[in-house]
Design a protein around this motif. Structure first.
Motif, PDB file in Angstrom:
ATOM      1  N   SER A   1     -47.890  16.098  46.361  1.00 29.24           N
ATOM      2  CA  SER A   1     -47.853  14.868  47.144  1.00 29.24           C
ATOM      3  C   SER A   1     -48.800  14.990  48.335  1.00 29.24           C
ATOM      4  N   PRO A   2     -49.282  13.866  48.847  1.00 26.09           N
ATOM      5  CA  PRO A   2     -50.056  13.924  50.088  1.00 26.09           C
ATOM      6  C   PRO A   2     -49.199  14.518  51.207  1.00 26.09           C
ATOM      7  N   CYS A   3     -49.790  15.373  52.035  1.00 26.16           N
ATOM      8  CA  CYS A   3     -49.032  15.972  53.125  1.00 26.16           C
ATOM      9  C   CYS A   3     -49.900  16.054  54.385  1.00 26.16           C
ATOM     10  N   TYR A   4     -49.247  16.139  55.533  1.00 27.64           N
ATOM     11  CA  TYR A   4     -49.968  16.158  56.807  1.00 27.64           C
ATOM     12  C   TYR A   4     -50.788  17.429  57.001  1.00 27.64           C
ATOM     13  N   THR A   5     -50.317  18.535  56.429  1.00 33.37           N
ATOM     14  CA  THR A   5     -50.994  19.815  56.662  1.00 33.37           C
ATOM     15  C   THR A   5     -52.448  19.790  56.210  1.00 33.37           C
ATOM     16  N   PHE A   6     -52.703  19.152  55.061  1.00 31.62           N
ATOM     17  CA  PHE A   6     -54.047  19.175  54.488  1.00 31.62           C
ATOM     18  C   PHE A   6     -54.654  17.786  54.243  1.00 31.62           C
ATOM     19  N   ASN A   7     -53.878  16.744  54.490  1.00 33.46           N
ATOM     20  CA  ASN A   7     -54.347  15.374  54.239  1.00 33.46           C
ATOM     21  C   ASN A   7     -54.928  15.258  52.822  1.00 33.46           C
ATOM     22  N   ASN A   8     -54.210  15.829  51.886  1.00 34.54           N
ATOM     23  CA  ASN A   8     -54.672  15.886  50.502  1.00 34.54           C
ATOM     24  C   ASN A   8     -54.192  14.683  49.703  1.00 34.54           C
ATOM     25  N   CYS A   9     -54.865  14.434  48.601  1.00 34.01           N
ATOM     26  CA  CYS A   9     -54.337  13.483  47.633  1.00 34.01           C
ATOM     27  C   CYS A   9     -53.433  14.257  46.685  1.00 34.01           C
ATOM     28  N   CYS A  10     -52.821  13.564  45.752  1.00 33.29           N
ATOM     29  CA  CYS A  10     -52.037  14.245  44.727  1.00 33.29           C
ATOM     30  C   CYS A  10     -52.992  15.095  43.886  1.00 33.29           C
ATOM     31  N   LEU A  11     -52.714  16.382  43.759  1.00 32.48           N
ATOM     32  CA  LEU A  11     -53.619  17.278  43.047  1.00 32.48           C
ATOM     33  C   LEU A  11     -53.628  17.026  41.546  1.00 32.48           C
ATOM     34  N   SER A  12     -52.506  16.602  41.013  1.00 29.78           N
ATOM     35  CA  SER A  12     -52.381  16.315  39.585  1.00 29.78           C
ATOM     36  C   SER A  12     -52.493  14.805  39.362  1.00 29.78           C
ATOM     37  N   GLU A  13     -52.627  14.419  38.099  1.00 29.02           N
ATOM     38  CA  GLU A  13     -52.766  12.989  37.805  1.00 29.02           C
ATOM     39  C   GLU A  13     -51.497  12.226  38.149  1.00 29.02           C
ATOM     40  N   THR A  14     -50.354  12.864  37.947  1.00 29.60           N
ATOM     41  CA  THR A  14     -49.067  12.276  38.313  1.00 29.60           C
ATOM     42  C   THR A  14     -48.388  13.171  39.338  1.00 29.60           C
ATOM     43  N   ASP A  15     -47.489  12.610  40.120  1.00 25.87           N
ATOM     44  CA  ASP A  15     -46.804  13.394  41.154  1.00 25.87           C
ATOM     45  C   ASP A  15     -46.110  14.616  40.566  1.00 25.87           C
ATOM     46  N   ASP A  16     -45.411  14.415  39.477  1.00 22.25           N
ATOM     47  CA  ASP A  16     -44.726  15.518  38.794  1.00 22.25           C
ATOM     48  C   ASP A  16     -45.587  16.010  37.635  1.00 22.25           C
ATOM     49  N   PHE A  17     -45.624  17.324  37.453  1.00 20.74           N
ATOM     50  CA  PHE A  17     -46.431  17.884  36.372  1.00 20.74           C
ATOM     51  C   PHE A  17     -45.713  19.068  35.734  1.00 20.74           C
ATOM     52  N   ARG A  18     -46.172  19.445  34.546  1.00 14.99           N
ATOM     53  CA  ARG A  18     -45.660  20.622  33.858  1.00 14.99           C
ATOM     54  C   ARG A  18     -46.733  21.700  33.861  1.00 14.99           C
ATOM     55  N   VAL A  19     -46.347  22.889  34.229  1.00 10.90           N
ATOM     56  CA  VAL A  19     -47.281  24.012  34.285  1.00 10.90           C
ATOM     57  C   VAL A  19     -47.456  24.608  32.887  1.00 10.90           C
ATOM     58  N   MET A  20     -48.693  24.624  32.403  1.00  9.82           N
ATOM     59  CA  MET A  20     -48.982  25.265  31.126  1.00  9.82           C
ATOM     60  C   MET A  20     -49.465  26.704  31.330  1.00  9.82           C
ATOM     61  N   GLU A  21     -50.111  26.943  32.451  1.00  9.28           N
ATOM     62  CA  GLU A  21     -50.585  28.279  32.782  1.00  9.28           C
ATOM     63  C   GLU A  21     -50.697  28.379  34.304  1.00  9.28           C
ATOM     64  N   LEU A  22     -50.266  29.523  34.836  1.00 15.14           N
ATOM     65  CA  LEU A  22     -50.371  29.777  36.271  1.00 15.14           C
ATOM     66  C   LEU A  22     -50.892  31.191  36.482  1.00 15.14           C
ATOM     67  N   GLU A  23     -51.918  31.324  37.307  1.00 15.12           N
ATOM     68  CA  GLU A  23     -52.503  32.629  37.623  1.00 15.12           C
ATOM     69  C   GLU A  23     -52.572  32.823  39.123  1.00 15.12           C
ATOM     70  N   VAL A  24     -52.391  34.071  39.528  1.00 16.89           N
ATOM     71  CA  VAL A  24     -52.524  34.446  40.939  1.00 16.89           C
ATOM     72  C   VAL A  24     -53.547  35.565  41.038  1.00 16.89           C
ATOM     73  N   TRP A  25     -54.574  35.346  41.842  1.00 17.14           N
ATOM     74  CA  TRP A  25     -55.641  36.326  42.032  1.00 17.14           C
ATOM     75  C   TRP A  25     -55.602  36.868  43.450  1.00 17.14           C
ATOM     76  N   LYS A  26     -55.795  38.162  43.572  1.00 19.40           N
ATOM     77  CA  LYS A  26     -55.876  38.788  44.890  1.00 19.40           C
ATOM     78  C   LYS A  26     -57.252  39.439  45.046  1.00 19.40           C
ATOM     79  N   PHE A  27     -57.540  39.956  46.231  1.00 22.82           N
ATOM     80  CA  PHE A  27     -58.840  40.547  46.522  1.00 22.82           C
ATOM     81  C   PHE A  27     -58.677  42.039  46.802  1.00 22.82           C
ATOM     82  N   SER A  28     -59.507  42.839  46.133  1.00 20.05           N
ATOM     83  CA  SER A  28     -59.378  44.299  46.299  1.00 20.05           C
ATOM     84  C   SER A  28     -60.751  44.943  46.404  1.00 20.05           C
TER      85      SER A  28
END
Length: 217
Positions: free
Chosen positions: A190-217
């Motif tokens: 959802s749009p939020c004050y912290t980043f003044n973003n639009c909805c990142l997904s096409e719809t407000d609610d979404f289903r995650v098909m894949e999620l990755e987390v990358w770190k720096f080393s």
């Protein structure tokens, strides 16, 4: 006759003056150029091919775009896949455990059921927390079907919040910029004050098909 001689002498001296001036300006410009840094040509980030090979989501163009937005302290470090749902299962607790031993910033990348790709750069690793934490380096982004980055507005400091049953990035007035449940399956943007973003997904609610987390080393 004297007038013609005068004009010829004037023309000769004028030409000589402009030649000297031209030479002087060239010398000045050459001297200044020595003190100016050369333009840096964009290069692929370190280990780009390994990133793409290890990711189920990211393409080379995605990584290049993200690298342009990352804070300077990440430059020169290698991206390392710390967690992915396809390799480690879909569990927020497992994600917390995988990140428990690192103090590196992390990038969360999500591919949803509509093949849209988006996520967040976090100034600190995701962990359970009683309150929001992190710094203004944190930001949200969209990668596909278009690239767009949403940086900190300064309106509030609701950067990162980790609970046992969900995590959230960005907030204000009861809305989160990015929210994902404990099973890493259902999410909301959802749009939020912290980043003044639009909805990142096409719809407000979404289903995650894949999620990755990358770190720096």
């Amino acid at each position: 006759m004297k007038k013609n001689v005068f004009l010829l002498e004037y023309s000769r001296r004028k030409t000589a003056f402009f030649k000297c001036t031209s030479v002087f300006l060239q010398m000045v410009l050459m001297e200044e150029s020595r003190d100016k840094p050369l333009l840096v040509v964009d290069r692929d980030p370190e280990g780009l091919s390994n990133i793409v090979e290890n990711s189920q989501i990211l393409e080379a163009s995605h990584v290049r775009e993200l690298c342009k937005e990352l804070p300077p302290r990440t430059v020169g470090y290698t991206w390392q896949l710390a967690y992915s749902t396809s390799r480690h299962g879909a569990s927020l607790k497992s994600l917390y455990r995988k990140l428990s031993g690192t103090d590196s910033p992390v990038i969360i990348v999500i591919k949803d059921a509509l093949d849209e790709i988006f996520g967040a750069f976090l100034s600190h690793p995701l962990r359970p927390s009683e309150m929001f934490y992190g710094t203004g380096e944190t930001f949200l982004f969209m990668l596909h079907p278009r690239f767009k980055c949403f940086k900190w507005t300064g309106e509030n400091s609701f950067f990162i919040k980790g609970d046992l049953d969900c995590f959230a990035i960005g907030g204000g007035s009861g809305h989160f910029g990015l929210w994902v449940d404990e099973n890493l399956y259902l999410g909301r943007s959802s749009p939020c004050y912290t980043f003044n973003n639009c909805c990142l997904s096409e719809t407000d609610d979404f289903r995650v098909m894949e999620l990755e987390v990358w770190k720096f080393s």
